[in-house]
Design a protein around this motif. Structure first.
Motif, PDB file in Angstrom:
ATOM      1  N   SER A  84     -15.034  -0.366 -18.168  1.00 29.69           N
ATOM      2  CA  SER A  84     -14.519  -0.661 -16.825  1.00 29.69           C
ATOM      3  C   SER A  84     -13.001  -0.806 -16.821  1.00 29.69           C
ATOM      4  O   SER A  84     -12.336  -0.359 -15.891  1.00 29.69           O
ATOM      5  N   VAL A  85     -12.446  -1.421 -17.857  1.00 28.40           N
ATOM      6  CA  VAL A  85     -10.990  -1.592 -17.935  1.00 28.40           C
ATOM      7  C   VAL A  85     -10.300  -0.231 -18.074  1.00 28.40           C
ATOM      8  O   VAL A  85      -9.291   0.050 -17.402  1.00 28.40           O
ATOM      9  N   LEU A  86     -10.827   0.617 -18.948  1.00 30.91           N
ATOM     10  CA  LEU A  86     -10.216   1.928 -19.167  1.00 30.91           C
ATOM     11  C   LEU A  86     -10.225   2.772 -17.891  1.00 30.91           C
ATOM     12  O   LEU A  86      -9.285   3.534 -17.630  1.00 30.91           O
ATOM     13  N   LEU A  87     -11.266   2.634 -17.091  1.00 26.31           N
ATOM     14  CA  LEU A  87     -11.341   3.393 -15.843  1.00 26.31           C
ATOM     15  C   LEU A  87     -10.527   2.744 -14.722  1.00 26.31           C
ATOM     16  O   LEU A  87     -10.020   3.439 -13.835  1.00 26.31           O
ATOM     17  N   SER A  88     -10.396   1.421 -14.764  1.00 28.59           N
ATOM     18  CA  SER A  88      -9.782   0.704 -13.643  1.00 28.59           C
ATOM     19  C   SER A  88      -8.262   0.770 -13.640  1.00 28.59           C
ATOM     20  O   SER A  88      -7.655   0.718 -12.563  1.00 28.59           O
ATOM     21  N   VAL A  89      -7.634   0.854 -14.798  1.00 30.74           N
ATOM     22  CA  VAL A  89      -6.164   0.844 -14.839  1.00 30.74           C
ATOM     23  C   VAL A  89      -5.575   2.024 -14.059  1.00 30.74           C
ATOM     24  O   VAL A  89      -4.733   1.833 -13.163  1.00 30.74           O
ATOM     25  N   PRO A  90      -5.959   3.278 -14.343  1.00 27.16           N
ATOM     26  CA  PRO A  90      -5.390   4.373 -13.526  1.00 27.16           C
ATOM     27  C   PRO A  90      -5.807   4.301 -12.065  1.00 27.16           C
ATOM     28  O   PRO A  90      -5.008   4.636 -11.170  1.00 27.16           O
ATOM     29  N   LEU A  91      -7.036   3.862 -11.787  1.00 25.95           N
ATOM     30  CA  LEU A  91      -7.468   3.735 -10.401  1.00 25.95           C
ATOM     31  C   LEU A  91      -6.630   2.701  -9.655  1.00 25.95           C
ATOM     32  O   LEU A  91      -6.265   2.894  -8.494  1.00 25.95           O
ATOM     33  N   THR A  98       2.389  -0.214  -3.871  1.00 26.38           N
ATOM     34  CA  THR A  98       3.674  -0.321  -4.556  1.00 26.38           C
ATOM     35  C   THR A  98       3.895   0.791  -5.571  1.00 26.38           C
ATOM     36  O   THR A  98       5.040   1.076  -5.938  1.00 26.38           O
ATOM     37  N   THR A  99       2.838   1.425  -6.054  1.00 25.37           N
ATOM     38  CA  THR A  99       2.976   2.465  -7.074  1.00 25.37           C
ATOM     39  C   THR A  99       2.554   3.844  -6.587  1.00 25.37           C
ATOM     40  O   THR A  99       2.846   4.842  -7.243  1.00 25.37           O
ATOM     41  N   THR A 100       1.853   3.911  -5.451  1.00 20.42           N
ATOM     42  CA  THR A 100       1.417   5.207  -4.910  1.00 20.42           C
ATOM     43  C   THR A 100       1.780   5.280  -3.431  1.00 20.42           C
ATOM     44  O   THR A 100       1.067   4.729  -2.581  1.00 20.42           O
ATOM     45  N   ARG A 106      -4.007   6.714  -2.022  1.00 22.95           N
ATOM     46  CA  ARG A 106      -4.374   5.292  -2.029  1.00 22.95           C
ATOM     47  C   ARG A 106      -5.776   5.091  -1.454  1.00 22.95           C
ATOM     48  O   ARG A 106      -6.599   4.374  -2.022  1.00 22.95           O
ATOM     49  N   LEU A 107      -6.027   5.715  -0.307  1.00 22.76           N
ATOM     50  CA  LEU A 107      -7.327   5.534   0.327  1.00 22.76           C
ATOM     51  C   LEU A 107      -8.443   6.120  -0.527  1.00 22.76           C
ATOM     52  O   LEU A 107      -9.544   5.560  -0.593  1.00 22.76           O
ATOM     53  N   SER A 108      -8.167   7.245  -1.180  1.00 23.32           N
ATOM     54  CA  SER A 108      -9.186   7.844  -2.041  1.00 23.32           C
ATOM     55  C   SER A 108      -9.518   6.933  -3.214  1.00 23.32           C
ATOM     56  O   SER A 108     -10.694   6.736  -3.560  1.00 23.32           O
ATOM     57  N   ALA A 158      -3.205  -7.049  -8.053  1.00 25.74           N
ATOM     58  CA  ALA A 158      -2.140  -7.572  -8.920  1.00 25.74           C
ATOM     59  C   ALA A 158      -0.922  -6.655  -8.908  1.00 25.74           C
ATOM     60  O   ALA A 158       0.230  -7.116  -8.871  1.00 25.74           O
ATOM     61  N   VAL A 159      -1.149  -5.350  -8.919  1.00 26.84           N
ATOM     62  CA  VAL A 159      -0.032  -4.398  -8.896  1.00 26.84           C
ATOM     63  C   VAL A 159       0.736  -4.512  -7.582  1.00 26.84           C
ATOM     64  O   VAL A 159       1.973  -4.406  -7.549  1.00 26.84           O
ATOM     65  N   GLU A 160       0.030  -4.760  -6.476  1.00 23.10           N
ATOM     66  CA  GLU A 160       0.699  -4.865  -5.173  1.00 23.10           C
ATOM     67  C   GLU A 160       1.513  -6.150  -5.032  1.00 23.10           C
ATOM     68  O   GLU A 160       2.340  -6.252  -4.139  1.00 23.10           O
ATOM     69  N   GLN A 161       1.286  -7.128  -5.903  1.00 22.04           N
ATOM     70  CA  GLN A 161       1.975  -8.410  -5.802  1.00 22.04           C
ATOM     71  C   GLN A 161       3.103  -8.564  -6.820  1.00 22.04           C
ATOM     72  O   GLN A 161       3.586  -9.662  -7.054  1.00 22.04           O
TER      73      GLN A 161
END
Length: 535
Positions: A84-91, A98-100, A106-108, A158-161
């Protein structure tokens, strides 16, 4: 921005307040409509006493068998969490604004995360059983893909904050986009990423019990067999083992988190000039962090080996994936669409009532479990243990217990989910309070403010956006959990899901999944809007 501007209510802020109050009022109505009150608890007391007499003394299996079951369960759980971690980081990077910058991407990515969360892990297990057959691989894939729904969402939040100033400084140094992510974003979110992964680990440990009811090996499978034989002594003994494992995982993950993330924040430094080298001293804290890191790597390696994951079997099973997935299309209602909608409404009602009831207890318990809020250190430790103990009891086991005590129906599901919410929401509240900026608290404390004033004026306002996100996350978690609890007669659409799976009506399974997915998606969109307004 002036103080007057801060105090002036905005139209979106007023709307968010009305929506939150509306959800709270609807939850209170659901509690009343389901007749969740003191009288209901009192009427079930005699049944609880009878169940306790049938449960004791507990019957444990031989030690060797018990250790084998525990080891097998932990191998599956750790492997699934890693997936789950390996798949979740790029998602998460794609899903964060903030990154896309692209709205479509983003919606996809958000849709993929919501889809992973909306499809019950039990359904994923049913699908993977048809593709890969019995074995640990089915559990790892079902649990790992489903976990992306939570891990990816919290990672994206977390990335958005992040602090945009740090990323701007890295960008000003001429960094490329990849370097900007590695140097300006990931160091800031690393504490949250590690905390979420460790938190998901013990959630997956409890989920493994649910998957045991559909044939995934380990402690959950033995618990399911025991309850099906009405052998409550063996079933509750194994459930106690799961609880002990959850406590051990919590203590271990807490120690790892504190050692790796000492101070609660990761400092982002601008890279030194070429030729310069900074070598940190080998202090006791650094040695301890290194040992924990090594232990974590070893645990992952042994888990991948213990889960018996075979690439040959995986790629071999992919050959029939088209045929098996085709069984689930097109969707079919079986002439029961009206009944399905009514059962979905009951599921949402159970989830709302359980969220309100659980939050009522989880918020104060979580606050007292936070080290920076509790009046004394031992108070925080005591309430942390309460949270760990409650969270360690699988919700499906709670549902079975409450079905025996209160009878079949939504009351049992509401009580089970409310107790589970105290564990999950209590931990998230405590973590959010501990992760606020301590400098704001110290500045207010330096003016002579009391502990209560510091909490209400500095700690609570910083954690308020996280509180809203956590409660809404608990709500959509409860929607999915209420679906699963219907499997054991706790009300809602889960019974329809299990019945359709057993009679091989996979088109109806798809219809139920679409209904649940649409409901969870609406809750997700509402949560995103509220989080942005409250922030």
């Amino acid at each position: 921005m002036t103080a007057g501007t801060l105090a002036r209510p905005t139209r979106s802020g007023t709307g968010a307040t009305l929506v939150i109050l509306g959800l709270l009022a609807t939850g209170c109505w659901a509690l009343a409509d389901l007749k969740i009150n003191v009288a209901t608890v009192a009427d079930s007391f005699s049944n609880a006493t009878k169940f306790a007499r049938r449960m004791f003394p507990l019957d444990f299996p031989p030690l060797g068998e018990l250790l084998g079951l525990a080891g097998q369960t932990m191998a599956i759980v750790i492997s699934a969490t890693l997936l789950s971690v390996l798949l979740s980081v790029p998602l998460a990077i794609l899903a964060a604004a903030t990154t896309t910058p692209g709205r479509g991407a983003r919606l996809s990515a958000r849709a993929v995360i919501v889809l992973a969360r909306a499809i019950p892990d039990v359904v994923l297990a049913i699908v993977f059983f048809r593709i890969f057959g019995l074995g640990a691989m089915t559990g790892v894939l079902a649990m790992g893909l489903h976990s992306v729904g939570m891990v990816g969402k919290l990672y994206a939040d977390a990335v958005e904050q992040i602090d945009e100033g740090v990323r701007s400084a890295v960008r000003a140094g001429g960094a490329a986009r990849g370097q900007e992510l590695v140097a300006g974003v990931l160091p800031q979110v690393l504490p949250s990423f590690i905390a979420t992964a460790l938190h998901r680990l013990d959630i997956n440990l409890r989920i493994s019990v649910v998957l045991g009811f559909v044939g995934v090996d380990g402690l959950g499978y033995e618990i399911a067999n025991s309850f099906q034989r009405l052998d409550y002594r063996r079933g509750m003994a194994l459930a106690l083992v799961v609880l002990i494992l959850c406590v051990l995982v919590e203590l271990g993950s807490g120690a790892i988190r504190r050692a790796l993330l000492r101070g609660g924040r990761t400092t982002v430094r601008v890279p030194a000039q070429r030729g310069a080298r900074i070598a940190p001293q080998w202090t006791f804290a650094r040695v301890r962090r290194t040992c924990y890191t090594g232990a974590t790597v070893l645990a992952v390696v042994f888990s991948l080996w213990g889960a018996d994951l075979s690439p040959v079997r995986f790629f071999g099973g992919l050959g029939d994936i088209g045929h098996n997935l085709g069984l689930f299309w097109p969707p079919d209602t079986g002439g029961m669409f009206g009944q399905l909608l009514a059962d979905l409404g009951e599921t949402v009602k159970i989830a709302l009532a359980a969220t309100v009831l659980g939050a009522l207890f989880a918020l104060p318990i979580g606050a007292l479990a936070a080290r920076n809020v509790a009046p004394l250190p031992w108070v925080a430790r005591a309430f942390r243990m309460v949270v760990v103990g409650v969270r360690g009891i699988p919700e499906l086991v709670l549902a079975i217990v409450f079905v025996v005590i209160t009878g079949l129906g939504p009351v049992a599901g509401t009580f089970a989910l409310a107790v589970g919410a105290v564990g999950l929401l209590g931990k998230l509240v405590a973590d959010s309070l501990e992760e606020v900026d301590p400098e704001v608290e110290q500045a207010l404390r330096a003016t002579g403010a009391t502990r209560l004033q510091v909490f209400t004026s500095a700690t609570l306002p910083q954690a308020a956006p996280a509180f809203v996100a956590h409660v809404l996350y608990q709500f959509d978690t409860n929607i999915r959990s209420a679906t699963l609890l219907g499997i054991v007669g706790a009300g809602g659409i889960g019974f329809d899901l299990l019945s359709a799976s057993r009679i091989l009506e996979f088109g109806m399974v798809t219809t139920i999944l679409i209904l649940v997915f649409a409901t969870v998606l609406l809750v997700e969109l509402l949560a995103v809007w509220l989080r942005r307004v409250v922030r």
